[in-house]
Design an enzyme around this catalytic site. Structure first.
Site, short mmCIF file in Angstrom:
data_model
loop_
_atom_site.label_atom_id
_atom_site.label_comp_id
_atom_site.label_asym_id
_atom_site.label_seq_id
_atom_site.Cartn_x
_atom_site.Cartn_y
_atom_site.Cartn_z
N ASP A 1 98.30 25.48 56.29
CA ASP A 1 97.63 24.90 57.45
C ASP A 1 96.45 24.09 56.93
OD1 ASP A 1 96.18 24.27 59.69
OD2 ASP A 1 96.19 26.29 60.54
N TYR B 1 94.29 9.80 68.91
CA TYR B 1 95.06 9.60 67.68
C TYR B 1 94.47 8.45 66.86
CZ TYR B 1 99.08 8.55 64.66
OH TYR B 1 99.89 8.31 63.58
#
Length: 243
Positions: free
Chosen positions: A62, A154
Site C-alpha cells: 500500500d 485527479y
C-alpha cells in the site's frame, strides 16, 4: 551486476507494460501492488514471456503506508539486489464534478496518486543515496497539465507530481540519483475503456490513442539516460498541442 527495477502498481495497464519492458532488457523486476490477484496474474504472464535469466518478484504494498513501503523495498533488495530504478505507477481515478465529490474520495485520490508517490520516492531515495546511484520515474497524466472537466481532484493529484519531480531532482542530483516524470495522454487501459475512442482519435495529431507500451518506452528511456533529470516527458501523440 544485477539491475533491479521496482514498479509500484505494476500488476496491470501501464505498470505491467513497464515491468515487461525492463525484463526484456535484462532487469530483475519487483511488482508491488495491493491487488493480490492482479499481481499474481501479471507475474505468471511475465514469467511465461520471460526469455531472460532474471528475477521476477511480487509483493503486496500500500503506497500510502510508509512502513509497508519501507518493508517492501527492503525485501526487494534482499531478494533481488540493490535498486537501480523505482517507477511510481500506482494510481486511481474518479470522474466526478468537484462540487459532487465527497471528502473520502478526495482523500483517497490524493493519498494514492500524490502522497503515495511522495512516500515511495522518499524511501527509494534513501536507499539510492547510500550508493550514489539510481533513479526514480513518476507517472503523471496529461490531465494534470491541461485539466479536464470532472477530474479536478485527479488533475490536482497528478499536477503535484511535477513539483515533486523537479524539487526532488534538485535535492538529490548531486548524489547521483535522478528523478523524472512521464506524462501519458489517452492510453488504452482500464481507466479509458468507457471513452469514445473514435472521438478521442480526432483530437490526437497522430490519429490514435496510446498503448501502455508507448509509455513504457518513455519510462525506460528516462531510466537509462544518465544525463537527464527533472524532466517532464509528455507521451500523448500530440494531444497537448490542442489547447
Amino acid at each position: 551486476m544485477t539491475l533491479v527495477a521496482a514498479v509500484f502498481g505494476g500488476s496491470q495497464g501501464i505498470g505491467r507494460a513497464v515491468a515487461s519492458r525492463f525484463i526484456r532488457s535484462g532487469f530483475s523486476v519487483a511488482i508491488l501492488s495491493r491487488n493480490n490477484s492482479k499481481r499474481e496474474e501479471a507475474i505468471t504472464e511475465l514469467e511465461k514471456e520471460n526469455a531472460y535469466s532474471v528475477g521476477i518478484k511480487g509483493s503486496q504494498c500500500d503506497v500510502t503506508d510508509e512502513k509497508i513501503v519501507q518493508e517492501s523495498l527492503k525485501l526487494v533488495e534482499e531478494t533481488l539486489g540493490p535498486l537501480r530504478v523505482v517507477v511510481n505507477c500506482a494510481g486511481i481515478n474518479l470522474d466526478r464534478l468537484l462540487v459532487q465529490t465527497v471528502p473520502e474520495d478526495i482523500n483517497s485520490i490524493i493519498n494514492v496518486n500524490l502522497i503515495g508517490s511522495i512516500i515511495t520516492s522518499k524511501i527509494a531515495a534513501r536507499l539510492m543515496l547510500k550508493r550514489k546511484c539510481g533513479n526514480i520515474v513518476n507517472i503523471g497524466s496529461i490531465v494534470g497539465m491541461k485539466g479536464n472537466r470532472g477530474q479536478a481532484v485527479y488533475a490536482a493529484s497528478k499536477a503535484g507530481l511535477v513539483g515533486l519531480t523537479k524539487s526532488l531532482a534538485q535535492e538529490i542530483g548531486s548524489r547521483g540519483v535522478r528523478v523524472n516524470l512521464v506524462v501519458p495522454g489517452i492510453i488504452q487501459t482500464g481507466m479509458t475503456e468507457n471513452m469514445d475512442i473514435e472521438q478521442v482519435k480526432n483530437q490526437v495529431p497522430l490519429s490514435r490513442i496510446g498503448a501502455p507500451e508507448d509509455v513504457a518506452e518513455g519510462v525506460f528511456f528516462l531510466a537509462t539516460s544518465p544525463f537527464i533529470t527533472g524532466e517532464v516527458l509528455i507521451i500523448d501523440g500530440g494531444l497537448h498541442l490542442n489547447r
